[in-house]
Design a protein around this motif. Structure first.
Motif: not given
Length: 624
Positions: A549-578
């Motif tokens: 339908x033309x929409x985009x979604x960025x799924x972020x899958x953290x690694x258990x060993x990280x014990x925290x999540x990366x914050x959202x990034x404003x990159x061109x390749x991710x533009x417009x993605x939920x």
């Protein structure tokens, strides 16, 4: 103008404040204070040297012996450097003669061919400690000194050393009569105090690679033919008495020689080069850094290239100040000499017969070493990737911004380094990056590990913790570790503190192993995506799904060993993605399922290309 007046005060503040603030409990570092007088005979390529050295023992140990490096001794037949050239599979082409073909080489060490009047040496004449003759012995490139009285913790010892030296034929970095015609490239030219720290003495024989030394001050006087021009570390104290630096200079000479007087504060190596044909030019950065170029004006094209490179170099120091912390010294000198490019305290030697792009590249790289090795005294003999890889990252950012003028930096500015790393990783020649720099089985493995995999480690770290966290890590590292000797673990700890993400697994696998990252999209249906980890190196995953339908979604899958999540990034390749954060992925689990609410048209693992996946053909659906 106010910036220039403030520089001494700023430098003093940086020096004093960083010396008293320890970064680890019990941290300490030694200090040196060199005063040298050099009498050079440019015709015989020999010189006499006298050095007064104050050595401060800031450790908690009593020292009965100290050590110096005598690097010129490596340029003799039968040295370890000579034998290394004879027995490594791919010796440095600058240091050998190939009597065979490219397909079937037959290498001969150039050192093996040196005659008595061509070899390099540093011969100690006298050596006193606190006014008393000290016993010493020379073992290859190491001078071992037994002190008549131990140097106790917290004390400063005074050495007076005199020596005779012969500058070798130009074979590696330092020497006489370079391929480009520079008379003297004086690197690793004086008896240099060896480095002593919490790991003990660092007494690596010189076989042509990297260095480590304590921070200190230099006061150097060089007596040389009045017609010669000198470029060196530090600040020239008498520009009006020597050739090349002031138009109306009245050359002060004695018996046909001029005296060049340089001083430098809080650096850990001093370099100089000299030639009668050298031309000098300079410019200031916006922050007031005085950048000098000292080069051979071969033709109009060469002159234009150097002048253009000078302007870009001043911009580079301003660029780095924003990203990696202000350059803390008042000057930087770029000198034509050596055999490629090599960094030293507030100066570099580079070969100058290059096109503009190549010249700017090498200058940016060596200038970037002002941070990653000279401001942070990294042990290059142990952590070569931390030195060369990080420097290459800084160089590439600056080159793309200033020379290529790309504007916003791409998500992965080091994609070429990734490609070189992939070749290494799949070649069967890769060795762990934790290997001591001198001990790699091939120069190919060393170069790609240090320069390319080290660069990959930095960029991929940004993928793990986020680009903003990476930038803040560099700046915090600057605040805590300038003018000190950090280890990779110190950088890792700051990255963890800034990001809140555990990084033990990442640094361990990247540095201590040759494991490789390899993820794949296994299946895609209208309602589910299955990912699989085909390797033994687990990583977090950014998965971009573009729906029909033309929409985009960025799924972020953290690694258990990280014990925290990366914050959202404003990159061109991710533009417009939920952005949707999913449950973490265990490294013990080989596959991962993602449920979808609508039909996908395209699926991509890491569209930013920062994940160092050695096989990317299965990272997209439909396959390219």
């Amino acid at each position: 103008m106010r910036i220039l007046y403030l520089f001494p005060a700023i430098l003093l503040f940086l020096l004093t404040s960083t010396l008293v603030k320890a970064q680890r409990p019990g941290y300490w570092q030694q200090a040196v204070d060199y005063k040298m007088d050099i009498d050079m005979n440019e015709k015989s390529y020999q010189y006499q040297g006298k050095m007064e050295l104050k050595y401060s023992n800031n450790s908690n140990q009593s020292l009965k012996k100290v050590y110096f490096h005598l690097y010129f001794n490596a340029f003799q037949p039968g040295s370890m450097m000579d034998y290394r050239l004879k027995n490594i599979s791919d010796p440095d082409a600058r240091m050998v003669i190939n009597h065979g073909t490219k397909e079937k080489p037959n290498y001969q060490s150039r050192i093996e061919l040196l005659k008595e009047d061509q070899i390099g040496y540093q011969k100690i004449k006298t050596l006193q400690y606190n006014g008393v003759d000290a016993q010493y012995k020379v073992d290859g490139t190491i001078l071992e000194v037994t002190l008549p009285q131990a140097l106790e913790a917290g004390q400063t010892g005074n050495f007076i050393v005199t020596w005779d030296a012969q500058v070798p034929e130009q074979i590696r970095r330092s020497g006489r009569n370079s391929k480009e015609g520079v008379a003297l490239s004086m690197a690793q030219w004086y008896p240099k105090m060896a480095h002593f720290d919490e790991f003990g003495w660092h007494l690596d024989e010189y076989i042509g690679r990297e260095f480590i030394a304590p921070f200190g001050n230099f006061d150097v006087k060089i007596h040389i033919n009045k017609d010669f021009v000198v470029g060196a570390s530090g600040i020239l104290q008498n520009p009006n008495e020597v050739k090349g630096y002031q138009k109306n200079a009245k050359i002060k000479q004695h018996k046909g020689k001029a005296t060049w007087h340089y001083k430098a504060e809080n650096i850990h190596d001093f370099v100089w080069a000299s030639d009668s044909k050298f031309l000098v030019d300079s410019a200031k950065s916006k922050a007031g850094i005085n950048v000098n170029i000292v080069y051979l004006p071969k033709n109009d094209s060469t002159i234009n290239n150097w002048k253009t490179a000078l302007g870009l170099a001043t911009e580079f120091f301003d660029f780095c100040a924003d990203r990696f912390g202000p350059y803390p010294w008042p000057s930087y000198t770029i000198i034509q000499g050596g055999d490629g490019g090599m960094e030293y305290g507030t100066a570099t030697l580079v070969t100058g017969g290059r096109n503009l792009k190549s010249l700017v590249n090498v200058i940016f790289h060596e200038a970037a070493h002002s941070w990653y090795q000279h401001l942070f005294g990294i042990n290059e003999t142990v952590d070569e990737w931390f030195d060369e890889g990080f420097t290459s990252y800084v160089e590439e950012l600056g080159f793309q911004t200033l020379f290529e003028k790309r504007g916003a930096i791409e998500a992965n500015p080091s994609i070429e380094a990734y490609r070189s790393y992939y070749k290494l990783a799949l070649s069967g020649k890769e060795e762990p990056a934790s290997l001591l720099a001198d001990y790699y089985n091939s120069n190919y493995a060393y170069s790609n590990q240090a320069y390319n995999k080290g660069q990959v480690l930095v960029v991929q770290l940004g993928y793990i913790i986020g680009e903003e966290n990476l930038k803040n890590t560099f700046l915090e590292f600057y605040k805590q570790w300038k003018f000190k000797h950090p280890t990779p673990n110190d950088f890792k700890r700051i990255a963890e503190q800034v990001s809140g993400i555990n990084l033990k697994w990442y640094f361990n696998l990247m540095i201590n192993t040759t494991r490789k990252v390899d993820y794949a999209i296994e299946t895609v249906t209208d309602t589910e995506i299955t990912l699989v980890n085909k390797s033994d190196f687990a990583m977090p995953i950014d998965l971009l799904v573009e729906y029909e339908d033309g929409t985009k979604e960025l799924f972020y899958i953290p690694l258990r060993e990280m014990r925290a999540d990366k914050p959202a990034e404003e990159l061109k390749v991710y533009a417009g993605a939920k952005r949707t954060v999913l449950e973490d992925w265990f490294w013990t689990k080989p596959s991962y399922e993602i449920k979808l609410d609508k039909k996908p048209a395209k699926v991509t693992i890491d569209p930013s290309l920062r994940l160092a996946d050695v096989e990317s053909s299965n990272n997209t659906f439909p396959k390219k």
